[in-house]
Design a protein around this motif. Structure first.
Motif, PDB file in Angstrom:
ATOM      1  N   CYS A 115     -27.973  84.973  23.585  1.00  0.00           N
ATOM      2  CA  CYS A 115     -29.017  86.004  23.507  1.00  0.00           C
ATOM      3  C   CYS A 115     -28.980  86.862  24.770  1.00  0.00           C
ATOM      4  O   CYS A 115     -28.328  86.517  25.762  1.00  0.00           O
ATOM      5  CB  CYS A 115     -30.401  85.373  23.367  1.00  0.00           C
ATOM      6  N   ARG A 116     -29.674  87.980  24.724  1.00  0.00           N
ATOM      7  CA  ARG A 116     -29.817  88.845  25.896  1.00  0.00           C
ATOM      8  C   ARG A 116     -31.257  89.311  25.996  1.00  0.00           C
ATOM      9  O   ARG A 116     -31.914  89.558  24.975  1.00  0.00           O
ATOM     10  CB  ARG A 116     -28.881  90.065  25.799  1.00  0.00           C
ATOM     11  N   TRP A 117     -31.744  89.463  27.225  1.00  0.00           N
ATOM     12  CA  TRP A 117     -33.092  89.970  27.427  1.00  0.00           C
ATOM     13  C   TRP A 117     -33.148  91.455  27.073  1.00  0.00           C
ATOM     14  O   TRP A 117     -32.241  92.218  27.403  1.00  0.00           O
ATOM     15  CB  TRP A 117     -33.538  89.797  28.866  1.00  0.00           C
ATOM     16  N   MET A 118     -34.216  91.857  26.411  1.00  0.00           N
ATOM     17  CA  MET A 118     -34.379  93.264  26.047  1.00  0.00           C
ATOM     18  C   MET A 118     -34.422  94.157  27.296  1.00  0.00           C
ATOM     19  O   MET A 118     -33.855  95.253  27.320  1.00  0.00           O
ATOM     20  CB  MET A 118     -35.671  93.455  25.241  1.00  0.00           C
ATOM     21  N   SER A 119     -35.081  93.682  28.346  1.00  0.00           N
ATOM     22  CA  SER A 119     -35.204  94.482  29.567  1.00  0.00           C
ATOM     23  C   SER A 119     -33.852  94.789  30.197  1.00  0.00           C
ATOM     24  O   SER A 119     -33.691  95.813  30.875  1.00  0.00           O
ATOM     25  CB  SER A 119     -36.103  93.771  30.579  1.00  0.00           C
ATOM     26  N   ASP A 120     -32.860  93.919  29.966  1.00  0.00           N
ATOM     27  CA  ASP A 120     -31.524  94.142  30.535  1.00  0.00           C
ATOM     28  C   ASP A 120     -30.733  95.196  29.769  1.00  0.00           C
ATOM     29  O   ASP A 120     -29.673  95.641  30.231  1.00  0.00           O
ATOM     30  CB  ASP A 120     -30.727  92.839  30.544  1.00  0.00           C
ATOM     31  N   THR A 121     -31.215  95.603  28.604  1.00  0.00           N
ATOM     32  CA  THR A 121     -30.495  96.608  27.806  1.00  0.00           C
ATOM     33  C   THR A 121     -30.933  98.029  28.148  1.00  0.00           C
ATOM     34  O   THR A 121     -30.365  98.983  27.625  1.00  0.00           O
ATOM     35  CB  THR A 121     -30.741  96.387  26.305  1.00  0.00           C
ATOM     36  N   ARG A 122     -31.916  98.171  29.001  1.00  0.00           N
ATOM     37  CA  ARG A 122     -32.486  99.492  29.301  1.00  0.00           C
ATOM     38  C   ARG A 122     -31.469 100.390  29.995  1.00  0.00           C
ATOM     39  O   ARG A 122     -30.780  99.988  30.921  1.00  0.00           O
ATOM     40  CB  ARG A 122     -33.729  99.348  30.173  1.00  0.00           C
ATOM     41  N   ARG A 123     -31.391 101.644  29.540  1.00  0.00           N
ATOM     42  CA  ARG A 123     -30.552 102.669  30.163  1.00  0.00           C
ATOM     43  C   ARG A 123     -31.393 103.932  30.315  1.00  0.00           C
ATOM     44  O   ARG A 123     -31.997 104.411  29.358  1.00  0.00           O
ATOM     45  CB  ARG A 123     -29.310 102.957  29.305  1.00  0.00           C
ATOM     46  N   ASP A 124     -31.435 104.466  31.541  1.00  0.00           N
ATOM     47  CA  ASP A 124     -32.260 105.634  31.844  1.00  0.00           C
ATOM     48  C   ASP A 124     -31.400 106.862  32.120  1.00  0.00           C
ATOM     49  O   ASP A 124     -30.262 106.759  32.600  1.00  0.00           O
ATOM     50  CB  ASP A 124     -33.141 105.365  33.066  1.00  0.00           C
ATOM     51  N   CYS A 125     -31.972 108.009  31.821  1.00  0.00           N
ATOM     52  CA  CYS A 125     -31.287 109.275  32.072  1.00  0.00           C
ATOM     53  C   CYS A 125     -32.337 110.331  32.439  1.00  0.00           C
ATOM     54  O   CYS A 125     -33.339 110.481  31.732  1.00  0.00           O
ATOM     55  CB  CYS A 125     -30.515 109.723  30.824  1.00  0.00           C
ATOM     56  N   THR A 126     -32.120 111.021  33.545  1.00  0.00           N
ATOM     57  CA  THR A 126     -32.995 112.118  33.951  1.00  0.00           C
ATOM     58  C   THR A 126     -32.255 113.429  33.748  1.00  0.00           C
ATOM     59  O   THR A 126     -31.119 113.586  34.203  1.00  0.00           O
ATOM     60  CB  THR A 126     -33.438 111.979  35.415  1.00  0.00           C
ATOM     61  N   VAL A 170     -31.313  90.000  20.688  1.00  0.00           N
ATOM     62  CA  VAL A 170     -32.045  90.544  21.828  1.00  0.00           C
ATOM     63  C   VAL A 170     -33.420  89.893  21.857  1.00  0.00           C
ATOM     64  O   VAL A 170     -34.085  89.763  20.818  1.00  0.00           O
ATOM     65  CB  VAL A 170     -32.146  92.084  21.746  1.00  0.00           C
ATOM     66  N   MET A 171     -33.840  89.438  23.032  1.00  0.00           N
ATOM     67  CA  MET A 171     -35.082  88.679  23.161  1.00  0.00           C
ATOM     68  C   MET A 171     -36.066  89.401  24.087  1.00  0.00           C
ATOM     69  O   MET A 171     -35.713  89.799  25.197  1.00  0.00           O
ATOM     70  CB  MET A 171     -34.796  87.286  23.720  1.00  0.00           C
ATOM     71  N   PRO A 172     -37.312  89.562  23.638  1.00  0.00           N
ATOM     72  CA  PRO A 172     -38.344  90.143  24.506  1.00  0.00           C
ATOM     73  C   PRO A 172     -38.869  89.115  25.497  1.00  0.00           C
ATOM     74  O   PRO A 172     -38.948  87.919  25.199  1.00  0.00           O
ATOM     75  CB  PRO A 172     -39.429  90.570  23.518  1.00  0.00           C
ATOM     76  N   LYS A 173     -39.239  89.596  26.686  1.00  0.00           N
ATOM     77  CA  LYS A 173     -39.803  88.708  27.707  1.00  0.00           C
ATOM     78  C   LYS A 173     -41.329  88.704  27.683  1.00  0.00           C
ATOM     79  O   LYS A 173     -41.955  87.749  28.110  1.00  0.00           O
ATOM     80  CB  LYS A 173     -39.333  89.152  29.098  1.00  0.00           C
ATOM     81  N   SER A 174     -41.910  89.832  27.246  1.00  0.00           N
ATOM     82  CA  SER A 174     -43.356  89.989  27.276  1.00  0.00           C
ATOM     83  C   SER A 174     -43.881  90.294  25.885  1.00  0.00           C
ATOM     84  O   SER A 174     -43.124  90.593  24.960  1.00  0.00           O
ATOM     85  CB  SER A 174     -43.741  91.123  28.233  1.00  0.00           C
ATOM     86  N   TYR A 175     -45.209  90.240  25.740  1.00  0.00           N
ATOM     87  CA  TYR A 175     -45.824  90.590  24.459  1.00  0.00           C
ATOM     88  C   TYR A 175     -45.565  92.058  24.143  1.00  0.00           C
ATOM     89  O   TYR A 175     -45.341  92.416  22.987  1.00  0.00           O
ATOM     90  CB  TYR A 175     -47.331  90.325  24.524  1.00  0.00           C
ATOM     91  N   HIS A 176     -45.578  92.893  25.175  1.00  0.00           N
ATOM     92  CA  HIS A 176     -45.307  94.324  24.997  1.00  0.00           C
ATOM     93  C   HIS A 176     -43.920  94.533  24.396  1.00  0.00           C
ATOM     94  O   HIS A 176     -43.756  95.275  23.417  1.00  0.00           O
ATOM     95  CB  HIS A 176     -45.428  95.036  26.347  1.00  0.00           C
TER      96      HIS A 176
END
Length: 466
Positions: free
Chosen positions: A293-304, A412-418
């Motif tokens: 599995c992978r944490w959802m937070s680790d999949t985040r990609r940002d772009c400005t 993909v696994m969530p860490k928080s309720y959010h």
């Protein structure tokens, strides 16, 4: 050698998508019944030329001056031509139907803008052109009998939302011109639903449903539009389905998904995730990631992004098509890094433009992988505008995209309720994707033999289990 590797990866993606689609179909046999509805597309004989011709005609009809001006030409004088609803004659789908050509195969410079390094077409660019094409279809639908000749159209058209868009990305040929066609499929008081199709050599490769809104000449108030009245039996069927979509959107608008609590089934899914990520040392310890599995937070990609005047629309705000393209590109990065190879976009849904983005704003986009199933993954992209002077951040919209990859995905696994709620939302969007009609089924005279088989099993797609 690089080209050979790319070809092998792309071929594997296509083969996996076919196998996975067959698997999903076995899991959800009742999808055949859903596909029997609206399997024909509307076709009339009208062409607006190339997409460059379309853009020029829009500017001409609006009386917009070419080039960027810090103080745009004043259009307040057009307000006196603002029509009353009773002055507008009824229109049929045939009145707005038109087609246009994207010179993907004929013009090398166009091809360079629309092709990825992997050799596939850039779907974000296609969506950007569809956004412009939708505006042109609105122009064709609007008919003002009392507007004097030579007076610009006293309207402004903005993209309100994209209901859905489906793609067969792997089947686009980057050496062949692309044909776009579309028509108005529903009208409200000032809203217009546009249904559009993308074909190559007659084969349907994409279908998109946009909802536009008509505003007055200075974009300060809603503008009335001609009522759509179906002209024949086929238009009547299309209009009926569009009305059903409109009613669903109204229901969602009255009770947004963000305010709907999880169902009993979804509460069980969240609790199951909690149990699986629970630390072996106790509830008060940090959660532990299960195997494979992978944490959802680790999949985040940002772009400005720093938008420029070339990215604006005729209302002098950032164009909806540009926003969709950049969001799609950001999600593509997140999806491809997650699966370790170029991902193929299959479905886009629920793109709502909550607020316009000013030209002098900065834009941040954050993409997450929120749900996975076999070799499919669901991404969510949030779009936020930043005021360049005050630094104030304003949430503008969110997009959901479904991708298919070459291999089976880690869960993909969530860490928080959010994050857990994001996972549930991604699951809902994925279920919508697998329940939607296949593009291959459109333009057929009737259902395939497989579609006529009776439904015997309940749907188990997307149950949150691997």
């Amino acid at each position: 050698m690089k080209h050979e590797i790319t070809f092998e990866i792309n071929t594997k993606i296509f083969e996996m998508s076919v196998r996975s689609a067959m698997s999903l179909r076995r899991l959800c046999p009742q999808l055949g019944a859903l596909r029997r509805n609206s399997m024909q597309t509307l076709k009339y004989d009208h062409s607006s030329g190339t997409l460059e011709d379309v853009k020029q005609m829009i500017q001409d009809q609006l009386g917009v001056e070419p080039g960027y001006h810090t103080v745009p030409k004043c259009r307040e004088g057009l307000l006196k031509y603002h029509p009353k609803p009773e002055e507008l004659p009824e229109r049929s789908m045939k009145d707005s139907f038109t087609s246009a050509t994207l010179l993907l195969g004929s013009d090398p410079l166009v091809r360079e803008r629309f092709v990825q390094v992997t050799g596939y077409v850039r779907i974000g660019r296609i969506m950007e052109e569809l956004d412009v094409f939708a505006v042109w279809i609105c122009h064709r639908h609007i008919h003002l009998p009392n507007l004097p000749k030579g007076i610009p159209l006293p309207y402004t058209f903005l993209t309100l939302l994209v209901d859905q868009a489906k793609f067969l990305q792997s089947q686009f040929d980057t050496n062949v011109d692309v044909d776009l066609s579309g028509h108005v499929s529903y009208t409200g008081r000032s809203s217009i639903e546009i249904t559009m199709y993308v074909r190559q050599s007659g084969k349907l490769l994409s279908k998109a449903i946009f909802v536009m809104v008509a505003r007055n000449a200075v974009n300060s108030a809603p503008a009335p539009i001609n009522k759509l009245v179906p002209g024949n039996e086929q238009e009547e069927r299309i209009h009926k389905e569009a009305l059903e979509r409109h009613n669903k959107r109204q229901k969602i608008r009255a009770q947004p998904e963000s305010k709907v609590p999880p169902s009993e089934e979804e509460v069980k899914i969240l609790y199951n995730i909690f149990q699986r990520t629970r630390s072996s040392k106790g509830d008060l310890e940090a959660p532990e990631l299960p195997e494979d599995c992978r944490w959802m937070s680790d999949t985040r990609r940002d772009c400005t992004i720093h938008p420029f005047p070339e990215n604006r629309n005729n209302s002098n705000t950032i164009g909806g098509g540009f926003t969709i393209r950049r969001a799609l590109e950001t999600s593509f990065i997140a999806a491809s890094l997650f699966c370790g190879a170029p991902a193929m976009v299959s479905f886009l849904s629920d793109v709502t433009f909550e607020r316009p983005i000013r030209v002098n704003s900065f834009i941040t986009m954050s993409a997450y992988v929120v749900y996975t199933h076999e070799n499919y993954l669901q991404t969510m992209v949030t779009v936020t505008a930043i005021d360049a002077e005050t630094g104030t951040r304003i949430h503008c919209n969110a997009l959901y995209l479904t991708y298919v990859c070459a291999n089976k995905m880690k869960e993909v696994m969530p860490k928080s309720y959010h994050e857990g709620l994001w996972n549930l939302r991604g699951r809902r969007q994925f279920r919508r994707f697998i329940k939607s009609a296949k593009l291959e089924d459109y333009d057929k005279d009737g259902p395939s033999s497989d579609d006529t088989k009776p439904d015997t099993k309940p749907c188990k797609c997307g149950d949150g289990k691997k």
